[in-house]
Design a protein around this motif. Structure first.
Motif, PDB file in Angstrom:
ATOM      1  N   THR A  47      64.957  50.105  50.546  1.00 61.75           N
ATOM      2  CA  THR A  47      65.115  50.911  50.511  1.00 61.75           C
ATOM      3  C   THR A  47      63.983  51.984  49.988  1.00 61.75           C
ATOM      4  O   THR A  47      64.589  53.510  50.055  1.00 61.75           O
ATOM      5  N   ARG A  48      62.930  51.857  49.382  1.00 62.45           N
ATOM      6  CA  ARG A  48      62.104  52.715  48.824  1.00 62.45           C
ATOM      7  C   ARG A  48      61.848  53.386  49.355  1.00 62.45           C
ATOM      8  O   ARG A  48      61.259  54.816  49.642  1.00 62.45           O
ATOM      9  N   GLY A  55      62.634  49.271  59.767  1.00 58.62           N
ATOM     10  CA  GLY A  55      62.138  47.399  60.175  1.00 58.62           C
ATOM     11  C   GLY A  55      63.245  47.039  59.664  1.00 58.62           C
ATOM     12  O   GLY A  55      64.149  46.727  59.599  1.00 58.62           O
ATOM     13  N   SER A  56      62.827  46.043  59.342  1.00 59.37           N
ATOM     14  CA  SER A  56      63.697  43.984  59.185  1.00 59.37           C
ATOM     15  C   SER A  56      64.711  44.491  57.765  1.00 59.37           C
ATOM     16  O   SER A  56      66.134  44.539  57.812  1.00 59.37           O
ATOM     17  N   GLY A  57      63.470  45.187  56.943  1.00 56.37           N
ATOM     18  CA  GLY A  57      64.284  45.131  55.558  1.00 56.37           C
ATOM     19  C   GLY A  57      65.739  46.501  55.509  1.00 56.37           C
ATOM     20  O   GLY A  57      66.552  46.276  55.602  1.00 56.37           O
ATOM     21  N   GLN A  58      65.019  47.321  55.589  1.00 54.71           N
ATOM     22  CA  GLN A  58      65.894  48.513  56.442  1.00 54.71           C
ATOM     23  C   GLN A  58      67.283  47.936  57.405  1.00 54.71           C
ATOM     24  O   GLN A  58      68.544  48.354  57.026  1.00 54.71           O
ATOM     25  N   ASN A  59      67.009  47.568  58.516  1.00 54.65           N
ATOM     26  CA  ASN A  59      67.965  46.780  59.185  1.00 54.65           C
ATOM     27  C   ASN A  59      69.207  45.777  58.973  1.00 54.65           C
ATOM     28  O   ASN A  59      70.181  45.808  58.741  1.00 54.65           O
ATOM     29  N   GLU A  62      71.198  48.271  56.277  1.00 60.66           N
ATOM     30  CA  GLU A  62      72.474  49.222  57.519  1.00 60.66           C
ATOM     31  C   GLU A  62      73.422  47.297  57.909  1.00 60.66           C
ATOM     32  O   GLU A  62      74.545  48.225  57.652  1.00 60.66           O
ATOM     33  N   TYR A  63      72.863  46.628  58.161  1.00 57.18           N
ATOM     34  CA  TYR A  63      74.336  45.862  58.553  1.00 57.18           C
ATOM     35  C   TYR A  63      75.029  45.396  57.706  1.00 57.18           C
ATOM     36  O   TYR A  63      76.031  45.615  57.627  1.00 57.18           O
ATOM     37  N   PHE A  64      73.909  45.188  56.222  1.00 52.21           N
ATOM     38  CA  PHE A  64      75.058  44.580  55.520  1.00 52.21           C
ATOM     39  C   PHE A  64      76.088  46.338  54.849  1.00 52.21           C
ATOM     40  O   PHE A  64      77.447  45.729  54.601  1.00 52.21           O
ATOM     41  N   LEU A  65      75.437  46.960  55.347  1.00 51.70           N
ATOM     42  CA  LEU A  65      76.595  48.321  54.851  1.00 51.70           C
ATOM     43  C   LEU A  65      77.578  48.096  55.347  1.00 51.70           C
ATOM     44  O   LEU A  65      79.050  48.472  55.350  1.00 51.70           O
ATOM     45  N   GLU A  66      76.971  48.264  56.596  1.00 44.04           N
ATOM     46  CA  GLU A  66      78.562  48.416  58.259  1.00 44.04           C
ATOM     47  C   GLU A  66      79.512  47.332  57.921  1.00 44.04           C
ATOM     48  O   GLU A  66      80.345  46.928  57.762  1.00 44.04           O
ATOM     49  N   PHE A  67      79.086  46.162  57.489  1.00 48.21           N
ATOM     50  CA  PHE A  67      79.834  44.775  56.981  1.00 48.21           C
ATOM     51  C   PHE A  67      80.411  44.784  56.248  1.00 48.21           C
ATOM     52  O   PHE A  67      81.869  44.651  56.134  1.00 48.21           O
ATOM     53  N   VAL A  68      80.358  45.623  55.405  1.00 49.99           N
ATOM     54  CA  VAL A  68      81.252  45.924  53.739  1.00 49.99           C
ATOM     55  C   VAL A  68      81.822  47.299  54.022  1.00 49.99           C
ATOM     56  O   VAL A  68      83.482  46.888  54.381  1.00 49.99           O
ATOM     57  N   ARG A  69      81.769  48.105  54.606  1.00 47.75           N
ATOM     58  CA  ARG A  69      82.686  49.269  55.344  1.00 47.75           C
ATOM     59  C   ARG A  69      83.763  48.671  56.037  1.00 47.75           C
ATOM     60  O   ARG A  69      84.798  48.965  56.006  1.00 47.75           O
TER      61      ARG A  69
END
Length: 235
Positions: A47-48, A55-59, A62-69
């Motif tokens: 996230t820096r 990119g792959s790391g940010q993806n 973002e996927y993890f955040l959507e999953f938790v949401r």
């Protein structure tokens, strides 16, 4: 055997640190710090440098955040936004803890006493996480309804008061023992099989352990959200 002798019974050996008159499980703290360090390194590195086209790391983040949401919105409801950080932290800590226990050969690191392993294979860790969940849903209910939150104990009839009180005691117990029992049992089974048969044989069980470890993290986070949602709804 009296009650004091029963209370002294332990599973396995433990490495303790002395802090005044208190004894602290050293291996649990070491592994917990390691897990926190892994989470911080992954979080900072991905996230820096946020980009419009991730990119792959940010993806991944973002996927993890959507999953938790999704978990929070499904279990908590309309007020889920403020609980995403809490539920996400629980899920991530438990998930990484479980996987470090399954993937890292902690036994090669020798301690004066005891042995390293997943933080979640110690009842102190899981009980602490369960108590955090209990504090969270009491906070949610009291913040929204004030002292009127406690009227839920006498609804729909005061006859249910003992049962409703008992329910609040069983929630953290079930959360802590479910997580602790599953992770400890998985590590013990894999350790015994590796000691009895060649390394190739337990590999399918290791992958099964990774799957069940992820499921246990999901169950814990989902139940935490469900309890918070129940406190906010009042039924």
């Amino acid at each position: 055997m009296n009650l004091f002798q029963i209370a002294a019974v332990e599973i396995g050996q433990h490495f303790y640190w002395s802090l005044g008159d208190f004894q602290i499980h050293g291996q649990v703290l070491l592994n917990s710090w390691f897990v926190i360090g892994v989470i911080l390194i992954i979080g900072i590195s991905t996230t820096r440098n946020l980009q419009t086209i991730p990119g792959s790391g940010q993806n991944f983040i973002e996927y993890f955040l959507e999953f938790v949401r999704d978990i929070a919105s499904t279990q908590v409801g309309e007020e889920s936004k403020q609980w995403v950080p809490f539920i996400g932290t629980l899920f991530l800590f438990i998930f990484v803890s479980n996987w470090t226990g399954a993937l890292i050969p902690w036994k090669i690191i020798e301690l004066p006493n005891g042995e390293l392993g997943a933080p979640t294979n110690d009842i102190n860790t899981t009980a602490g996480l369960a108590l955090l969940v209990s504090l969270a849903y009491f906070y949610a209910g009291l913040t929204k309804k004030g002292l009127g939150y406690f009227t839920k104990y006498v609804e729909p009839t005061p006859v249910l008061l003992p049962i409703n009180i008992l329910e609040d005691f069983t929630k953290p117990l079930s959360l802590s023992f479910r997580l602790f029992g599953n992770i400890l049992a998985d590590e013990l089974v894999v350790a015994v099989l590796i000691s009895l048969v060649p390394l190739v044989v337990p590999i399918p069980l290791i992958f099964l352990g990774l799957f069940t470890s992820a499921i246990q993290a999901l169950i814990f986070a989902t139940l935490a959200g469900a309890y918070i949602g129940e406190a906010l709804e009042g039924h």
